[in-house]
Design an enzyme around this catalytic site. Structure first.
Site, mmCIF file in Angstrom:
data_model
loop_
_atom_site.group_PDB
_atom_site.id
_atom_site.type_symbol
_atom_site.label_atom_id
_atom_site.label_comp_id
_atom_site.label_asym_id
_atom_site.label_seq_id
_atom_site.Cartn_x
_atom_site.Cartn_y
_atom_site.Cartn_z
ATOM 1 C CB ALA A 65 -1.387 -3.340 -11.850
ATOM 2 N N GLY A 105 -4.570 -4.440 -7.672
ATOM 3 C CA GLY A 105 -4.197 -5.793 -8.134
ATOM 4 C C GLY A 105 -3.949 -6.529 -6.766
ATOM 5 C CD GLU A 108 -8.572 -6.349 -9.184
ATOM 6 O OE1 GLU A 108 -7.329 -6.038 -9.461
ATOM 7 O OE2 GLU A 108 -9.335 -6.351 -9.672
ATOM 8 C CD GLU A 128 -7.761 -1.050 -8.840
ATOM 9 O OE1 GLU A 128 -8.412 -0.758 -7.955
ATOM 10 O OE2 GLU A 128 -7.090 -2.114 -8.764
HETATM 11 C C1 TC6 Z 1 -4.187 -1.784 -10.443
HETATM 12 O O1 TC6 Z 1 -3.685 -2.492 -9.505
HETATM 13 C C2 TC6 Z 1 -4.808 -2.141 -11.397
HETATM 14 C C3 TC6 Z 1 -5.241 -3.443 -11.540
HETATM 15 C C4 TC6 Z 1 -5.958 -3.787 -12.650
HETATM 16 C C5 TC6 Z 1 -5.620 -5.247 -13.094
HETATM 17 C C6 TC6 Z 1 -4.766 -5.197 -14.556
HETATM 18 N N1 TC6 Z 1 3.152 0.897 -9.408
HETATM 19 O O2 TC6 Z 1 3.591 6.700 -2.764
HETATM 20 P P1 TC6 Z 1 4.999 6.491 -2.463
HETATM 21 C C7 TC6 Z 1 6.221 3.602 -6.147
HETATM 22 S S1 TC6 Z 1 -3.667 -0.016 -10.434
HETATM 23 C C8 TC6 Z 1 4.369 1.225 -9.805
HETATM 24 O O3 TC6 Z 1 5.936 7.450 -2.462
HETATM 25 P P2 TC6 Z 1 4.142 5.965 0.383
HETATM 26 C C9 TC6 Z 1 6.007 5.189 -6.254
HETATM 27 O O4 TC6 Z 1 5.964 5.644 -7.750
HETATM 28 C C10 TC6 Z 1 -2.948 0.094 -8.954
HETATM 29 N N2 TC6 Z 1 4.987 1.942 -8.633
HETATM 30 O O5 TC6 Z 1 5.231 5.864 -0.991
HETATM 31 C C11 TC6 Z 1 7.206 5.539 -5.391
HETATM 32 O O6 TC6 Z 1 8.395 5.225 -6.423
HETATM 33 P P3 TC6 Z 1 9.631 6.319 -6.093
HETATM 34 C C12 TC6 Z 1 -3.498 0.410 -7.708
HETATM 35 C C13 TC6 Z 1 4.399 2.151 -7.540
HETATM 36 O O7 TC6 Z 1 4.713 4.903 1.457
HETATM 37 C C14 TC6 Z 1 7.446 4.205 -4.601
HETATM 38 O O8 TC6 Z 1 6.783 3.300 -5.094
HETATM 39 N N3 TC6 Z 1 -2.518 0.719 -6.596
HETATM 40 C C15 TC6 Z 1 3.286 1.878 -7.172
HETATM 41 O O9 TC6 Z 1 3.728 7.295 0.463
HETATM 42 C C16 TC6 Z 1 6.966 4.718 -3.095
HETATM 43 O O10 TC6 Z 1 5.586 5.187 -3.429
HETATM 44 C C17 TC6 Z 1 -2.647 1.877 -6.451
HETATM 45 O O11 TC6 Z 1 -3.309 2.646 -6.822
HETATM 46 C C18 TC6 Z 1 2.579 0.960 -8.308
HETATM 47 N N4 TC6 Z 1 1.319 0.557 -8.071
HETATM 48 O O12 TC6 Z 1 2.607 5.126 -0.037
HETATM 49 C C19 TC6 Z 1 -1.635 2.281 -5.322
HETATM 50 N N5 TC6 Z 1 2.823 2.188 -5.920
HETATM 51 O O13 TC6 Z 1 10.285 6.034 -4.740
HETATM 52 C C20 TC6 Z 1 -0.500 3.138 -5.605
HETATM 53 C C21 TC6 Z 1 3.793 3.002 -5.696
HETATM 54 O O14 TC6 Z 1 10.648 5.969 -7.266
HETATM 55 N N6 TC6 Z 1 0.471 3.547 -4.478
HETATM 56 N N7 TC6 Z 1 4.640 3.097 -6.662
HETATM 57 O O15 TC6 Z 1 9.145 7.714 -6.293
HETATM 58 C C22 TC6 Z 1 0.202 3.985 -3.376
HETATM 59 O O16 TC6 Z 1 -1.068 4.688 -3.238
HETATM 60 C C23 TC6 Z 1 1.185 4.410 -2.589
HETATM 61 O O17 TC6 Z 1 2.438 4.499 -3.103
HETATM 62 C C24 TC6 Z 1 1.393 3.339 -1.103
HETATM 63 C C25 TC6 Z 1 2.481 3.998 -0.512
HETATM 64 C C26 TC6 Z 1 0.293 3.754 -0.277
HETATM 65 C C27 TC6 Z 1 1.194 2.253 -1.736
#
Ligand code: TC6
Length: 693
Positions: A65, A105, A108, A128
């Site tokens: 998400a 998400g 999902e 999450e």
């Molecule tokens: C969910 O899905 C809940 C669902 C419930 C249903 C309703 N959203 O980490 P990096 C940005 S909860 C917005 O440096 P990497 C991040 O801020 C979500 N932005 O890269 C950064 O922006 P910047 C579950 C996001 O290669 C840029 O992307 N998912 C999101 O070291 C690059 O990120 C997670 O928890 C996001 N979801 O790692 C996954 N994700 O460049 C969270 C990233 O402006 N993300 N950004 O600073 C990660 O774990 C890591 O970002 C990665 C990539 C493994 C995808």
């Protein structure tokens, strides 16, 4: 090719429709992405194609998400369940083609495809929990139906990103396709589905894997017990577990979904998830330095030198060997060098999942030496010698003479003045502080200290290198103790004062442990050793530490310190310590008083927040959230409380902290003098989170 919207296209490859998502950086499920998917699947369902492939452009499949949208007013758009229903109920096979990460998400969504294919480098997970949440789009109900209850418990409460190969063995991925050939592989799989008339698998309708856990509450009870320590203080792991229980015990998929929804909303509106989501962005923001642009050219770091093979030097060296960078470790004496290298080897051999071949490879990257001249061809040299300015100056004078032009000269000091250290060299622009935390091969934080003259490319290189070696870096300016230790000294002072007023060390420790720290300051001292910096000959029994050390109560290693320890190192409050404290209090002519838990907490925490404000006031940190990054990663501040500055806002902001500081100042003096900026923030009704240094 049809453009569905600005982030989604639909193309026809023979008899397969391909929906392609392109929403950098990580294809997160923003309103626009959900709309694109919904309209894309609607168009594909209505076309005369035989199958549908969902694939993403850029570095990754959908990474979840859009966290930045959480809590923001929603734009009118397709909901995630709308998209999922469209996929699951598609009249023709839907195949999710996964590269990079399918997280939260994103997974999902993929679980609503009838099949999933992935390249071997892909990773899948429901992380999450790390944001204080649970997978609220059916993930808690679908995952256990695919991988079974026990695997789902582990995956959802750890948030682990599972490699595609393992995911395939768990049944989460139906086929692994060749790296770099995802689209071709997915199309071939789609055609196979059509040719073999494969069923349209709806995970929500398959309860087989849940059966094994029915009528077995002990599976959940044991899992909770086994992980109690790890989950302590956090709300989200328990909510995730309850959802899986609901998947097993509910009469229908929809009933389980209703439980998931209710628990999700509870977490989403709670303070823990707010803190953990804030922290997610805080960590990423810390890497951004306003006057050091992202495209600053970097210095190449091909070889590192480390001076000192003690615990710190050894740990630092391991970080570089772990990522394939050769390290020269220099010590004064052969036996110290041998001991240091042997300790590194032992650390590798004892690490979880240790592979002898990997250990040998890493050890082969480490070269021991007794000659600082061997630093001559290093690109970065980090000294980890004794914390005394004269010694540091001597080292930097030598490094200046030996190291090649352009080499970065770094000090691992935890509080000394980097500018003064740099002043003995002819290249202060190349000098920087790299403050690692012990054990340096484990602890995530790297405090990067910018000197007055440190060059921008030296800062940029250090920040990037930190990421490469798996550290979270935060930039600090030169001041005694930088961000972390400077604030810690406030807490330490109050902890010591509290026990001289009537609280016992175990009272202070209990309050901070219950707050969420892994241990309190006195238990920490016992672990580290009370005799660090204590010299027997100079001890005059003037402090509690003198008395304890003179009685050979030097901490856990001697079986006693502030606490008594049994043979398994379990701590017990100590009568000896209590008597010693009471004797000190008696000498002051005062009576010990009863101190409430509330006072203990406020006196330990509020002066820290006040000091954080001073650090920002002096421009020694870039922003409030960098301070929180330091405290969560380096000092065990519970992430579900965001960090000291976030916590300050949570409990009432500058006005509340100011009120308490003034109250304490009136009775206890200027240790509680509010920062001028704190007064200003309170007067202006601002938050700590608004602060920039
Ligand atoms: C969910 O899905 C809940 C669902 C419930 C249903 C309703 N959203 O980490 P990096 C940005 S909860 C917005 O440096 P990497 C991040 O801020 C979500 N932005 O890269 C950064 O922006 P910047 C579950 C996001 O290669 C840029 O992307 N998912 C999101 O070291 C690059 O990120 C997670 O928890 C996001 N979801 O790692 C996954 N994700 O460049 C969270 C990233 O402006 N993300 N950004 O600073 C990660 O774990 C890591 O970002 C990665 C990539 C493994 C995808």
């Amino acid at each position: 090719m049809t453009e569905i919207n600005s982030v989604t296209t639909l193309t026809r490859e023979g008899d397969v429709d391909v929906i392609t998502l392109n929403s950098p950086p990580v294809n997160a499920l923003s309103a626009n992405v959900r709309d694109g998917l919904f309209e894309g699947f609607k168009a594909a369902a209505a076309s005369d194609s035989k199958a549908i492939v969902l694939i993403c452009d850029g570095r990754t499949f959908i990474a979840g998400a859009d966290i930045s949208e959480f809590g923001a007013p929603g734009k009118p758009s397709a909901s995630l369940p709308d998209v999922q229903n469209m996929m699951e109920n598609s009249p023709k096979p839907v195949i999710a083609a996964i590269h990079g990460t399918a997280l939260g998400g994103g997974l999902e969504v993929a679980l609503c495809a009838h099949y999933r294919v992935a390249v071997p480098s892909a990773k899948l997970g429901l992380p999450e929990v790390a944001l204080g949440l649970l997978p609220g789009a059916g993930g808690t109900q679908r995952l256990p139906r695919v991988v079974g209850v026990e695997n789902a418990l582990e995956m959802m409460t750890s948030g682990r990103h599972v490699p595609a190969k393992e995911a395939a063995s768990l049944g989460l991925v139906d086929e692994l396709v060749e790296e770099g050939k995802l689209k071709e592989g997915a199309l071939a799989f789609a055609r196979k589905c059509v040719a073999e008339n494969k069923p349209l698998v709806k995970i929500s309708e398959n309860n087989t894997k849940l059966e094994a856990a029915k009528g077995k509450p002990e599976i959940f009870a044991e899992f909770r017990k086994k992980n109690a320590r790890k989950f302590r203080g956090f709300d989200a792991p328990e909510a995730n577990i309850k959802c899986i229980e609901a998947a097993v015990n509910s009469a229908s998929f929809d009933e389980g979904l209703a439980v998931e929804r209710k628990l999700f909303m509870g977490l989403m509106t709670g303070s823990q998830s707010a803190a953990q989501r804030y922290y997610f962005f805080a960590e990423r923001t810390a890497a951004k330095i306003p006057d050091v642009p992202d495209d600053t050219p970097l210095r190449e770091i091909k070889k590192v030198g480390v001076l000192g093979a003690g615990t710190m030097g050894g740990g630092i060296s391991m970080n570089f060997a772990n990522v394939g960078i050769p390290v020269v470790i220099v010590e004064l004496k052969q036996d110290a060098l041998d001991r240091g290298l042997a300790t590194i080897r032992k650390n590798y051999e004892r690490s979880r999942g240790a592979d002898p071949a990997v250990t040998e490879k890493r050890m082969s990257l480490l070269t021991g030496s007794l000659d600082m001249n061997d630093f001559a061809d290093c690109d970065l040299i980090i000294e980890a010698v004794f914390e005394r300015m004269d010694i540091k100056k001597d080292v930097f004078t030598k490094l200046d003479a030996i190291c090649k032009p352009g080499a970065i000269l770094a000090s691992n000091t935890s509080y000394l003045n980097i500018d003064e250290i740099a002043s003995v060299t002819k290249r202060p622009q190349d000098v920087i502080g790299l403050h690692f935390f012990s054990p340096a091969n484990v602890m995530k934080l790297l405090e990067v200290i910018r000197g007055e003259k440190t060059a921008k490319d030296v800062i940029a290189t250090s920040m990037k290198l930190a990421k490469k070696i798996g550290k979270i870096a935060a930039l600090a300016g030169v001041c005694p103790g930088f961000i972390g230790n400077r604030m810690l000294s406030q807490r330490q002072r109050e902890a010591q004062k509290l026990i001289m007023e009537g609280a016992m060390p175990w009272d202070v420790d209990r309050v901070l442990y219950d707050f969420g720290f892994p241990m309190g300051p006195f238990a920490m001292s016992d672990l580290a050793g009370l005799d660090i910096g204590w010299v027997k000959e100079n001890s005059k029994g003037e402090t509690l530490r003198d008395v304890l050390c003179e009685a050979d109560r030097r901490g856990q290693k001697t079986g006693a310190g502030y606490y008594d320890y049994d043979e398994n190192r379990n701590a017990k409050p100590s009568e000896f310590t209590e008597n010693a404290i009471n004797a000190f209090i008696a000498k002051t002519g005062k009576n010990p008083r009863k101190i409430s838990d509330e006072e203990i907490l406020e006196r330990c925490i509020f002066p820290m927040i006040n000091e954080g404000v001073k650090i920002l006031e002096e421009g020694k940190a870039i922003r409030a959230s960098d301070i929180d990054v330091v405290w969560v990663n380096g000092y065990g501040w519970p992430v579900y409380r965001g960090g000291p500055m976030f916590y300050g806002d949570l409990i009432g902001g500058p006005a509340k902290v100011l009120e308490k500081m003034k109250e304490f100042q009136a009775t206890m003096g200027d240790d509680f003098k509010p920062a001028a900026l704190l007064e200003k923030l309170a007067a202006e009704g601002k938050k700590f989170g608004d602060l920039k240094g």
